[in-house]
Enzyme design. Structure first.
Site, mmCIF file in Angstrom:
data_model
loop_
_atom_site.group_PDB
_atom_site.id
_atom_site.type_symbol
_atom_site.label_atom_id
_atom_site.label_comp_id
_atom_site.label_asym_id
_atom_site.label_seq_id
_atom_site.Cartn_x
_atom_site.Cartn_y
_atom_site.Cartn_z
ATOM 1 N N HIS A 171 0.896 -1.176 -0.072
ATOM 2 C CA HIS A 171 -0.045 0.005 0.031
ATOM 3 C C HIS A 171 0.792 1.239 -0.045
ATOM 4 O O HIS A 171 1.192 1.779 -0.963
ATOM 5 C CB HIS A 171 -0.886 -0.009 1.257
ATOM 6 C CG HIS A 171 -1.940 1.159 1.471
ATOM 7 N ND1 HIS A 171 -1.945 1.727 2.561
ATOM 8 C CD2 HIS A 171 -2.434 1.797 0.630
ATOM 9 C CE1 HIS A 171 -2.791 2.922 2.359
ATOM 10 N NE2 HIS A 171 -3.211 3.116 1.265
ATOM 11 N N HIS A 204 -1.788 1.491 8.297
ATOM 12 C CA HIS A 204 -3.240 1.646 7.805
ATOM 13 C C HIS A 204 -4.133 0.326 7.970
ATOM 14 O O HIS A 204 -5.164 0.236 7.438
ATOM 15 C CB HIS A 204 -3.383 2.137 6.329
ATOM 16 C CG HIS A 204 -2.754 3.453 6.015
ATOM 17 N ND1 HIS A 204 -1.267 3.238 5.586
ATOM 18 C CD2 HIS A 204 -2.876 4.648 6.400
ATOM 19 C CE1 HIS A 204 -0.998 4.754 5.619
ATOM 20 N NE2 HIS A 204 -1.843 5.303 5.906
#
Lengths: 75, 172
Positions: B115, B134
């Protein structure tokens, strides 16, 4: 309609086809670059093969344009 | 200037030299030539795009040139079940993580989250690789199963010789 006038219409149609193929090739290139930078190397070969197929289609259409032009000059 | 129009409506077609036909004075002839030249130009562009696409294939062979390097990473006996170990592969700048699964299989992945490149850690309770930035989660096959990541973690190919474990390559 003269032979060259027919060629003008024909070339316009061929131009649309070639331009569409080039847009597809641009899209394939952006996909390839993204795959290259994210390390998804499996995508690269099919994208390059697809781009080559589109190039072959374009080359075939260009060959037709050359032949038509030669006939138009010889007319 | 001697302009002659034949029965097919073509002006000076037969007698004009090729260079003269390429610079016509009528709109119809001009459209003919400009479209023909545009097809040539676009096909040349098409050739360049195909070549650049093949260049990306070539580049992929050189970008991770160190990934074929064999590197010792640790002893198999030092791994208990459901434990992890950090190592660097293929270079000292590439953090990786090896995990002994609850089934006893040894797997290893790049520690860089797909990511936003945070470091993933092994989460025993989820039995996966967790990204604390995250809350992304990868299973022990490297596939993303929760959170924002959409691409799998690059896998490190391991080889065991006796008790010693070696990293021998990377899989995209």
């Amino acid at each position: 309609m003269s032979f060259r006038a027919q060629g003008t219409t024909l070339f316009a149609a061929i131009l649309i086809l070639v331009a569409s193929a080039v847009v597809l090739q641009l899209w394939l290139l952006t996909v390839s670059m993204e795959a290259l930078l994210s390390g998804e190397y499996k995508t690269l070969l099919p994208a390059a093969a697809g781009s080559t197929v589109l190039l072959a289609v374009n080359a075939g259409l260009l060959r037709y344009v050359f032949r038509f032009d030669r006939d138009a000059q010889g007319e | 200037m001697n302009l002659e129009t034949d029965e097919k409506g073509c002006t000076n077609c037969q007698r004009a030299a090729k260079w003269r036909q390429d610079f016509p004075i009528e709109w119809e002839g001009d459209h003919y030539v400009s479209r023909r030249e545009m097809v040539k130009f676009l096909t040349l562009g098409s050739l360049l795009l195909a070549l650049v696409n093949w260049a990306t294939v070539l580049a992929s062979r050189f970008l991770h040139r160190g990934s074929k390097v064999e590197r010792y990473i640790g002893l198999a006996s030092s791994f208990d079940q459901s434990e992890s170990m950090l190592f660097r592969y293929p270079t000292d700048e590439d953090p990786c993580i090896a995990v002994r699964t609850p089934e006893g299989k040894l797997v290893a992945y790049s520690q860089v989250c797909t990511h936003l490149s945070c470091a993933v850690v092994y989460d025993k309770s989820e039995n996966g690789l967790f990204c604390p930035c995250h809350h992304g989660l990868f299973n022990l096959d490297g596939q993303p199963v929760a959170g924002p990541p959409t691409r799998r973690l690059p896998r490190v190919i391991l080889k065991q010789r006796g008790d010693k474990i070696y990293a021998i390559g990377m899989e995209g």
